[in-house]
Design a protein around this motif. Structure first.
Motif, short mmCIF file in Angstrom:
data_model
loop_
_atom_site.label_atom_id
_atom_site.label_comp_id
_atom_site.label_asym_id
_atom_site.label_seq_id
_atom_site.Cartn_x
_atom_site.Cartn_y
_atom_site.Cartn_z
N LEU A 1 11.64 41.62 37.35
CA LEU A 1 10.86 41.01 38.42
C LEU A 1 9.78 40.08 37.87
CD1 LEU A 1 10.45 44.08 40.81
CD2 LEU A 1 11.75 41.99 41.28
N GLU A 2 9.17 40.49 36.75
CA GLU A 2 8.16 39.62 36.13
C GLU A 2 8.79 38.33 35.63
OE1 GLU A 2 6.44 41.99 33.08
OE2 GLU A 2 4.94 42.90 34.39
N ASN A 3 9.97 38.44 35.00
CA ASN A 3 10.64 37.25 34.46
C ASN A 3 11.12 36.32 35.57
OD1 ASN A 3 10.24 38.18 31.87
ND2 ASN A 3 12.24 39.18 31.74
N ALA A 4 11.44 36.89 36.72
CA ALA A 4 11.98 36.10 37.82
C ALA A 4 10.90 35.39 38.63
CB ALA A 4 12.81 36.99 38.75
N GLU A 5 9.67 35.82 38.46
CA GLU A 5 8.60 35.17 39.24
C GLU A 5 8.37 33.75 38.75
OE1 GLU A 5 5.24 37.67 38.76
OE2 GLU A 5 5.95 39.21 40.15
N ARG A 6 8.28 32.84 39.70
CA ARG A 6 8.03 31.45 39.35
C ARG A 6 6.53 31.20 39.22
NH1 ARG A 6 12.09 27.78 43.10
NH2 ARG A 6 14.05 28.60 42.28
#
Length: 332
Positions: free
Chosen positions: A287-292
């Protein structure tokens, strides 16, 4: 009674009267001191010593008075002296109670000691069972095993790190070296209760806030709390691996629907709490990596001005398009 006894009685009586007068003088001196002053210059230990001396003096006075009354019943002088004694004792008790009620406990100045304690904030212990062992272990490491400190100084530090019920438990102990060991024993007997400590850790797991929305932050807070309670239970020598089925039932109920469904899809037939924690940590990372990361670039008015030429060849600046700039796709 022989003639010699009769001859000695007046002399014996005279000697006893002088001794009684001496004790009476000491009692009167105590009475006048506490009547005429507020005793503010005395600490609790001094008051305790004065109380002991006052009681001892009155005991000697009573014994002498009994011997005198045996020789001459008319020479009794107890009532007036007893009144002064009781009034003095009451004043001392009031002063001691006032000190206990208004006492602000602070550690002795470190600069006066030969060895300085590390500058660290020891958490104040307020009586929560699950916090007792971490508190007392930290206290022992920083204060109890410091050989440069006297026991009375250690007691002062111990009092300064307590609040509410734990402080009330030891506050009436006199500030002297002998009280330090007794204070630690009282705290240990009261709060070193493995049954209560275990129950508190389990209740924290039962009362965990559910994850209503799967964000990286919410998941990490949830995982951190679970890990802390399981580590504490393990330190208490509980076989938490045998609790996997029960713990999984409790913890999966705390997950939101999407998170729970994904875990059900990836788990095997015999999942463990470790499997759930690994899944949640990987999900939080994903989820952290997917946040823009939205970065707003400053857009000047001139950058969006379009330059064109009219039919005569003259240069004309027109307003930017109404929807967006075709160069940077920033809405205007």
């Amino acid at each position: 009674m022989s003639d010699s006894d009769c001859d000695n009685s007046p002399k014996a009586l005279e000697g006893l009267l002088r001794k009684r007068a001496s004790q009476k003088g000491v009692l009167t001196k105590h009475f006048n001191y506490f009547r005429d002053t507020d005793g503010a210059e005395l600490d609790r230990q001094c008051l305790s010593i004065k109380e002991e001396r006052l009681r001892a003096t009155f005991d000697r006075f009573e014994k002498l008075n009994l011997e005198i009354c045996a020789l001459n019943p008319d020479a009794d002088d107890c009532d007036a002296v007893e009144t002064k004694y009781l009034e003095t004792l009451t004043l001392i008790k009031r002063l001691m109670q006032k000190l206990d009620d208004n006492q602000v406990v602070s550690p002795p100045p470190l600069q006066t000691m030969s060895t300085k304690l590390p500058e660290i904030n020891v958490p104040i212990f307020v009586g929560k069972y699950s916090e007792y062992k971490p508190f007392i272990e930290l206290f022992n490491a920083l204060v109890d095993r410091n050989s440069s400190l006297q026991n009375v100084q250690k007691l002062f530090y111990l009092r300064s790190f307590l609040k509410d019920e734990p402080f009330d438990l030891i506050k009436n102990l006199p500030l002297q070296s002998e009280s330090y060991t007794e204070a630690k024993t009282l705290l240990k007997d009261r709060y070193d209760n493995e049954y209560k400590i275990t129950n508190e850790h389990i209740n924290i797991l039962l009362d965990l806030n559910p994850i209503t929305k799967s964000t990286a932050g919410n998941i990490r807070v949830f995982v951190s709390c679970v890990k802390q309670q399981l580590a504490s239970l393990k330190n208490l020598k509980h076989d938490i691996k045998s609790w996997d089925s029960i713990l999984l039932c409790i913890l999966t109920r705390k997950l939101d629907a999407y998170c729970n469904r994904e875990f059900q899809l990836i788990k095997d037939n015999k999942p463990s709490v470790s499997t759930l924690i690994d899944f949640l940590e990987r999900r939080a990372l994903a989820l952290e990596n997917a946040e823009r990361t939205q970065v707003q670039f400053p857009v000047s008015k001139a950058a969006h001005t379009v330059t064109v030429k009219d039919v005569a060849g003259a240069t004309v600046k027109s307003a930017p398009p109404p929807l967006a700039c075709t160069l940077c796709a920033v809405a205007v």
